[in-house]
Write an enzyme that holds these catalytic residues in place. Structure first.
Site, PDB file in Angstrom:
ATOM      1  N   PRO A 137       0.827  -1.212   0.000  1.00 23.64           N
ATOM      2  CA  PRO A 137       0.000   0.000   0.000  1.00 23.64           C
ATOM      3  C   PRO A 137       0.861   1.262   0.000  1.00 23.64           C
ATOM      4  O   PRO A 137       2.045   1.226   0.344  1.00 23.64           O
ATOM      5  CB  PRO A 137      -0.804  -0.124   1.307  1.00 23.64           C
ATOM      6  N   ASP A 178     -22.480   6.037   6.875  1.00 24.90           N
ATOM      7  CA  ASP A 178     -22.775   4.743   7.500  1.00 24.90           C
ATOM      8  C   ASP A 178     -23.352   3.774   6.477  1.00 24.90           C
ATOM      9  O   ASP A 178     -22.969   2.593   6.426  1.00 24.90           O
ATOM     10  CB  ASP A 178     -23.774   4.927   8.651  1.00 24.90           C
ATOM     11  N   GLU A 194     -25.001   9.955  17.241  1.00 22.54           N
ATOM     12  CA  GLU A 194     -23.705   9.487  17.728  1.00 22.54           C
ATOM     13  C   GLU A 194     -23.861   8.644  18.992  1.00 22.54           C
ATOM     14  O   GLU A 194     -23.123   7.673  19.192  1.00 22.54           O
ATOM     15  CB  GLU A 194     -22.781  10.679  17.993  1.00 22.54           C
ATOM     16  N   GLY A 208       2.709   4.565   1.155  1.00 28.04           N
ATOM     17  CA  GLY A 208       3.205   5.064   2.433  1.00 28.04           C
ATOM     18  C   GLY A 208       3.812   4.034   3.341  1.00 28.04           C
ATOM     19  O   GLY A 208       4.124   4.346   4.495  1.00 28.04           O
ATOM     20  N   THR A 209       4.007   2.802   2.864  1.00 34.57           N
ATOM     21  CA  THR A 209       4.532   1.752   3.743  1.00 34.57           C
ATOM     22  C   THR A 209       6.052   1.692   3.749  1.00 34.57           C
ATOM     23  O   THR A 209       6.625   0.938   4.531  1.00 34.57           O
ATOM     24  CB  THR A 209       3.972   0.381   3.317  1.00 34.57           C
ATOM     25  N   GLY A 210       6.727   2.441   2.892  1.00 36.37           N
ATOM     26  CA  GLY A 210       8.186   2.509   2.959  1.00 36.37           C
ATOM     27  C   GLY A 210       8.915   1.827   1.821  1.00 36.37           C
ATOM     28  O   GLY A 210      10.076   1.460   1.989  1.00 36.37           O
ATOM     29  N   THR A 270       9.857   3.116  -1.203  1.00 41.77           N
ATOM     30  CA  THR A 270      10.919   3.998  -1.691  1.00 41.77           C
ATOM     31  C   THR A 270      11.997   4.190  -0.629  1.00 41.77           C
ATOM     32  O   THR A 270      13.183   4.306  -0.947  1.00 41.77           O
ATOM     33  CB  THR A 270      10.328   5.354  -2.103  1.00 41.77           C
TER      34      THR A 270
END
Length: 640
Positions: free
Chosen positions: A232, A529, A455, A234-236, A238
């Site tokens: 996914p 929802d 809520e 942003g997981t690192g 690069t």
């Protein structure tokens, strides 16, 4: 003993040549008798009048055809010369020439000049031939400037104003890859990469292949040709590649998949050839291609541009270079993508990308390590609990955690704090997940009551269900596009059972169910929802095979090929059944939520009243009203 000569950082820039030439022309123009003010045209008879009136200082005759007239300083104040400009555009006095004229008969004109000079009415006169080298160069100056501007524009259009690869029009087929110098450019190492233990182990082995290939080739093994980092955003991925560049003591070429794409036909394939040519010359070497799906997308899918597609030609060349005749085994290709399902099968096969390394979202232990990396440069309070922060951020990627730490520091600075504390991090998580608070949004008391009931319905139903996520807090302060929100801390599961998904759906429908129980009306506030439960129900029926009527069948295609089909993988009768089962499943959970709230109507109203008063309530407030939640794992632990 000879002194050590220190290398200088002097670099020659070809644009200096243009600057020097332009400076020479400007100096020549200023130092020469250049016309800062255009002379006024006049007639021979008028000139004779000026000459007889002793107003002319000097005359210059060009080619015995034209003459330039310079007036005396005393003549400039005469009324007859009032239309002449007194100053040039630099603000200096107009020194002439002031007039220009066609002389006609040159013998009569020269005799007139001789008579005036003898009568002391003319200081001097001179004959010149126009077209000397100074004037020729000045006349060529506009052309030279136009050519310089044209060259500059063409160099910019061809990929850069520099003289490197791609900087000139005829070098457009050169690779745009950046070559990293491990001694100066890259400082990232595997120590800087927190978490990702499995991925780091695979990547470290590839680095070891290049450092010590004999260790593996002595046993008959072959060095892998490529590794594909999948996961996914942003997981690192690069970041791992940067660490490889810092760890491997070999040349490292880095570029993006979009760097191969160009408007000119054949440029992509040419850049691939040039890239691998450079890498082979410096082998052993590593090539890193980020976002490889820009050129590696499966061929023949959704392609309406004809047979000679530029992207396909680029991919074909990449396939040939990675595993074709004459391939150099000392070049390893590392690529990264978050869309492995759309890549071409030929690119994914063994022999090209021998290893696929999945870089997953970090678990709670890895999130703690990532937090410790990003917390290091921050001024934080003593004893900050990183375990607590890791537990509060389920599903966050490494990039999200970096954003949380930065946002927490900004929030602390906003309130003039000297250190970042625990509450700043909780506010940062709320800011990222829910959006910015809108406390100035005008909400009527009736709407505020409806939002509070909605809520409170979520909170009540989730509190009463065993498999619903534990509640952290509920707020009716508008955030982003939502008018209220409830924060939960979901359990990190590897598999999800049917009753767990149904409990989550029931808790999600608790908001609309509360509106029905209290007001006997429903509103548009449950849009998000409804979207969530519809996706969950559709996934249960069509993907996970959790519906009894349809049975153990899935219509999910992990290869992504169904995205290009115009027909559904099931019949119209099955589509009707799917729609009916989805609707039935959602309505059952909606009715289940109504039943729960009917039995706890007084507590629901009590919770809504507290929410209207405080605007934000926490788990402790629910425990005061409902008592301890019987399903909490902490409540089930034996007391020692």
């Amino acid at each position: 003993m000879s002194k050590e000569i220190k290398p200088t950082n002097f670099k020659f820039n070809p644009w200096w040549i243009y600057g020097i030439v332009a400076t020479i022309f400007i100096v020549m123009w200023i130092s020469g008798e250049s016309r800062w003010v255009e002379p006024t045209k006049t007639s021979v008879s008028k000139f004779y009048e000026f000459l007889d009136a002793n107003q002319v200082e000097k005359v210059i005759v060009y080619n015995k055809k034209t003459a330039e007239v310079f007036l005396k300083n005393t003549a400039m104040s005469q009324k007859v010369h009032s239309k002449l400009p007194k100053k040039d555009f630099l603000g200096k006095p107009n020194l002439g020439p002031h007039y220009v004229l066609e002389i006609g008969n040159d013998e009569i004109f020269q005799n007139k000049l001789d008579e005036a000079q003898k009568a002391n009415k003319l200081v001097s006169y001179d004959y010149k031939t126009s077209g000397d080298w100074t004037e020729i160069l000045l006349s060529l100056l506009p052309i030279i400037l136009l050519v310089g501007v044209w060259i500059y524009i063409m160099r910019r259009m061809s990929g850069g104003a520099g003289g490197g690869a791609g900087g000139q029009l005829f070098n457009i087929g050169k690779s745009k890859a950046k070559l990293f110098d491990e001694k100066t450019d890259v400082k990232t190492t595997f120590k800087d990469v927190a978490g990702l233990e499995g991925a780091k182990e695979e990547i470290q082995e590839i680095v070891e292949f290049l450092r010590n290939p004999e260790k593996y080739t002595n046993l008959g093994g072959k060095i892998p040709k490529g590794a594909l980092l999948v996961g996914p955003p942003g997981t690192g991925k690069t970041l791992l590649a940067k660490a490889v560049a810092g760890e491997a003591k070999v040349p490292f070429f880095s570029l993006s998949g979009s760097d191969f794409v160009e408007m000119f036909v054949g440029v992509g394939a040419s850049r691939v050839r040039d890239l691998f040519k450079q890498a082979k010359e410096k082998s052993p070497a590593i090539i890193f291609i980020d976002e490889i799906d820009a050129v590696g997308r499966a061929r023949g899918k959704g392609n309406f541009s004809g047979g000679n597609d530029e992207r396909e030609n680029t991919l074909n060349q990449l396939l040939t270079e990675m595993d074709g005749f004459g391939t150099n085994s000392n070049v390893i290709v590392i690529a990264a993508t978050n869309r492995a399902d759309v890549l071409d099968k030929a690119l994914m096969r063994a022999g090209r990308f021998d290893r696929q390394i999945y870089v997953d979202l970090p678990d709670v232990r890895e999130r703690k390590e990532i937090f410790e990396v990003h917390l290091a440069p921050l001024k934080k309070v003593e004893g900050l609990d990183t375990d607590f922060l890791a537990k509060q951020t389920p599903g966050f990627s490494g990039a999200d955690i970096a954003n949380v730490c930065n946002e927490a520091a900004l929030i602390a600075a906003r309130y003039d704090k000297t250190a970042v504390d625990k509450q700043d991090f909780l506010d940062a998580v709320d800011r990222i997940v829910g959006g910015l608070e809108k406390k100035n949004k005008i909400i009527s008391p009736e709407e505020k009551k409806a939002i509070a009931i909605h809520e409170a319905g979520h909170a009540t139903v989730s509190w009463m269900l065993e498999h619903a996520a534990p509640l952290i807090k509920v707020t009716i302060v508008p955030r982003g596009q939502s008018l209220g929100a409830a924060w939960y801390l979901p359990e990190e599961r590897q598999i999800v059972r049917t009753n767990q998904m149904l409990d989550e759906m029931c808790a999600t429908m608790g908001g609309r169910a509360a509106e029905k129980v209290i007001f006997n009306k429903i509103s548009t506030g449950a849009l998000s929802d409804l979207e969530k439960v519809t996706k969950q129900a559709r996934a249960m029926v069509t993907i996970y095979g959790l519906n009894e009527k349809l049975g153990n069948i899935t219509y999910y295609d992990s290869s992504g090929q169904t995205d290009y089909n115009f027909s559904k993988p099931y019949s119209e009768e099955t589509a009707i059944t799917i729609d009916q089962e989805i609707s039935k499943m959602i309505e059952e959970q909606y009715q289940r939520a109504i039943d729960i709230l009917e039995h706890n109507k007084d507590k629901l109203n009590q919770l809504a009243d507290i929410l209207i008063e405080k605007e934000v309530i926490f788990k402790d407030d629910l425990e005061t009203i409902f008592g301890k939640r019987p399903f909490d794992k902490e409540a089930l632990l034996p007391i020692v």
